[in-house]
Design an enzyme around this catalytic site. Structure first.
Site, mmCIF file in Angstrom:
data_model
loop_
_atom_site.group_PDB
_atom_site.id
_atom_site.type_symbol
_atom_site.label_atom_id
_atom_site.label_comp_id
_atom_site.label_asym_id
_atom_site.label_seq_id
_atom_site.Cartn_x
_atom_site.Cartn_y
_atom_site.Cartn_z
ATOM 1 N N CYS A 1 23.570 55.270 -21.359
ATOM 2 C CA CYS A 1 24.650 54.970 -22.296
ATOM 3 C C CYS A 1 25.272 56.220 -22.905
ATOM 4 O O CYS A 1 26.441 56.228 -23.263
ATOM 5 C CB CYS A 1 24.128 54.059 -23.404
ATOM 6 S SG CYS A 1 22.701 54.747 -24.276
ATOM 7 N N LYS B 1 11.504 40.835 -24.692
ATOM 8 C CA LYS B 1 11.977 40.348 -23.394
ATOM 9 C C LYS B 1 12.328 41.543 -22.526
ATOM 10 O O LYS B 1 13.147 42.368 -22.893
ATOM 11 C CB LYS B 1 13.206 39.447 -23.520
ATOM 12 C CG LYS B 1 13.561 38.768 -22.184
ATOM 13 C CD LYS B 1 14.958 38.196 -22.165
ATOM 14 C CE LYS B 1 16.008 39.193 -21.773
ATOM 15 N NZ LYS B 1 15.864 39.677 -20.348
ATOM 16 N N GLU C 1 33.540 52.213 -19.384
ATOM 17 C CA GLU C 1 32.222 52.703 -18.984
ATOM 18 C C GLU C 1 31.923 52.285 -17.545
ATOM 19 O O GLU C 1 31.932 51.104 -17.213
ATOM 20 C CB GLU C 1 31.143 52.157 -19.916
ATOM 21 C CG GLU C 1 29.764 52.721 -19.625
ATOM 22 C CD GLU C 1 28.712 52.202 -20.584
ATOM 23 O OE1 GLU C 1 27.844 53.000 -20.996
ATOM 24 O OE2 GLU C 1 28.739 51.004 -20.904
ATOM 25 N N GLU D 1 22.524 48.822 -29.663
ATOM 26 C CA GLU D 1 22.845 50.120 -29.075
ATOM 27 C C GLU D 1 23.537 49.811 -27.754
ATOM 28 O O GLU D 1 22.912 49.325 -26.812
ATOM 29 C CB GLU D 1 21.569 50.940 -28.871
ATOM 30 C CG GLU D 1 21.845 52.429 -28.723
ATOM 31 C CD GLU D 1 21.989 52.832 -27.276
ATOM 32 O OE1 GLU D 1 23.149 52.897 -26.816
ATOM 33 O OE2 GLU D 1 20.972 53.071 -26.617
ATOM 34 N N SER E 1 24.837 46.328 -22.695
ATOM 35 C CA SER E 1 26.288 46.450 -22.606
ATOM 36 C C SER E 1 26.981 45.918 -23.852
ATOM 37 O O SER E 1 26.447 45.062 -24.567
ATOM 38 C CB SER E 1 26.807 45.701 -21.379
ATOM 39 O OG SER E 1 26.735 44.300 -21.584
#
Length: 508
Positions: free
Chosen positions: A311, A202, A408, A277, A256
């Protein structure tokens, strides 16, 4: 006050003829090697540098998701499942060659899709995606088990041999983010296919177009039907349905931490395997003896690369008090030289943020930083033009526990924290929920190794930040994720071990 800094001086070129042909064509799903029109919601794809809609993509319906999963499961027992490791490796190598041949087009589509500078986008294709396919092509012939004689104390008179077999885990649902689609797709697709799994990919709804180019190359490479399937869709419906799907055996997700938690919850239905991840708040730790000529540009780009939308960004800069002012002022001066603009401008270093929503989020964090008492040594908003541009920002006088230090941001916002002793900086570095990346800067090898060992992250660099390669495992601790990608560990996540115990009869 926000200031306009270092706008790109070269005018952006227009998209190439090949890119225009692709954008103007029909955008479809690949299910079992057949191109089919999506039956779900329409997705408007925006070029974030110009605020223009460049394509319309139709998402998959839930029925089409089922069809893709069914095609993937059939392939496990069909031509793909019967293919030898050697032949899988040859196919993946052929795919890598095609990526190299089409790197300019794929890179350009990535730039139009998410705003990245064209040189960076093309590099992602050639030096990350293609190399990952070559690396895992080599592993396809090296998936082996083990054999041993067990100690069966309950049956002391019988002789046994145990053989272990590594089998593909099954159908993999791969869900990728928008910030570097070629690399993110390759990180899921290459090891999964090398292991003999089948894949339903996806794409990210904010940047779905590169996935279609990968699907086209799969057909050109001669991939068997159903081994790789491509669908579009939003995370809240198609992504959620994949995570809960009873016939998907593993979800491989990059994104996220908040979405990662939802995937884990949804995966409990059939207890599918999950690799994640997720987010990060990675530290860059600078000791007084560090080579500041190397530190200053590296610390700036550790955070500002990809406009902070990565990230592993080194978004927390820990600097010893003896050199704090020198380093922070140096980073601010370096950041002011970085050209901000359209990714198709030849001198652009930092492209736009992905969306107006993300720009608003980053501006909100900058306001929070000032409200908490952080000092904006560099506060730069690029406000001219229709794109979602923000220049790099640097806040000083940041202390542990501030939201800007803990959370973050996913934007070009660097926070600088002063430290005076090694023990204290380790406590502060490990004082967030994240543990993805980080770096230590010092000429003292003993101290470098001692500190690196104590940083609770999946990867730590010494005098370099985020030194990634196909062979080097990468992944997060704590709320930065589960599992590892890259390297042998990246392959292991797509394999399951079966132990076969053989009764050899009475011991002689």
């Amino acid at each position: 006050m926000a200031t306009l800094i270092s706008p790109a001086s070269a005018p952006p070129r227009e998209p190439s003829a090949a890119a225009r042909v692709f954008l103007e064509g029909s955008h479809r799903l690949l299910i079992g090697n057949d191109w089919v029109a999506g039956e779900g919601r329409s997705i408007a794809v925006e070029n974030p540098a110009r605020g223009e809609i460049i394509a319309e993509v139709r998402a998959a319906s839930l029925d089409q998701l089922d069809q893709a999963v069914s095609a993937a499961r059939s392939a496990l027992h069909g031509d793909w499942g019967r293919m030898s490791g050697r032949d899988r490796g040859v196919l993946l190598s052929r795919f890598a060659d095609l990526l190299d041949e089409r790197a300019e087009l794929i890179g350009e589509v990535m730039t139009l899709d998410n705003g990245s500078p064209l040189t960076s986008s093309t590099m992602v294709v050639r030096h990350l995606a293609a190399e990952l396919f070559r690396y895992y092509a080599g592993w396809a012939t090296k998936i082996t088990g083990d054999s041993f004689q067990p100690s069966l104390t309950a049956r002391p008179n019988l002789d046994f041999l145990v053989a272990t077999v590594r089998d593909p885990i099954g159908v993999v649902g791969a869900i990728v983010p928008w910030n570097a689609p070629p690399g993110m797709i390759a990180l899921k697709m290459a090891p999964a296919l090398a292991a003999g799994c089948t894949v339903v990919l996806k794409t990210a709804e904010l940047a779905p177009l590169v996935g279609e180019l990968f699907a086209a190359l799969w057909l050109e490479a001669g991939g068997p039907a159903g081994a790789f399937n491509l669908i579009h869709g939003h995370g809240e419906d198609i992504g959620a349905a994949m995570a809960a799907h009873p016939h998907i055996d593993k979800i491989a997700f990059t994104g996220s931490t908040a979405v990662g938690r939802k995937i884990v919850e949804a995966a409990t239905g059939n207890l599918k395997k999950v690799s994640l991840e997720l987010g990060g708040k990675s530290p860059v730790i600078v000791f007084p003896d560090a080579d500041l000529d190397a530190v200053i540009p590296a610390a700036a780009m550790a955070c500002y690369l990809s406009t902070g939308q990565q990230c592993m960004a080194g978004s927390r800069l820990f600097v010893h008090a003896d050199i704090y002012d020198q380093v922070t002022e140096g980073v601010a001066a370096y950041a002011r030289t970085l050209k901000v603009g359209d990714g198709l401008a030849s001198d652009t270093v930092l492209g736009p943020l992905i969306s107006a929503r993300q720009k608003a989020r980053v501006l909100e964090y900058m306001a929070i930083a000032k409200a908490e008492g952080a000092i904006p040594l560099l506060e730069s908003e690029l406000i001219d033009g229709p794109g979602h541009f923000l220049g790099p920002a640097l806040f000083t006088d940041v202390t542990a526990g501030m939201r800007i230090e803990q959370e973050e941001v996913f934007g070009p916002v660097l926070v600088a924290i002063r430290f005076s002793d090694e023990e204290g900086v380790i406590d502060a570095v490990n004082g967030t929920a994240y543990g993805l990346s980080g770096s230590v800067w010092t000429r003292d090898v003993t101290r470098a190794l001692r500190v690196a060992k104590r940083v609770d992250s999946g990867q730590v660099g010494i005098n370099i930040h985020a030194a990634m390669s196909a062979e080097t495992p990468f992944g997060g601790n704590r709320q930065s994720g589960w599992g590892r990608e890259f390297g042998r560990e990246g392959l292991d996540g797509y394999l399951k071990t079966k132990a076969i115990s053989i009764n050899l009869g009475p011991k002689l």
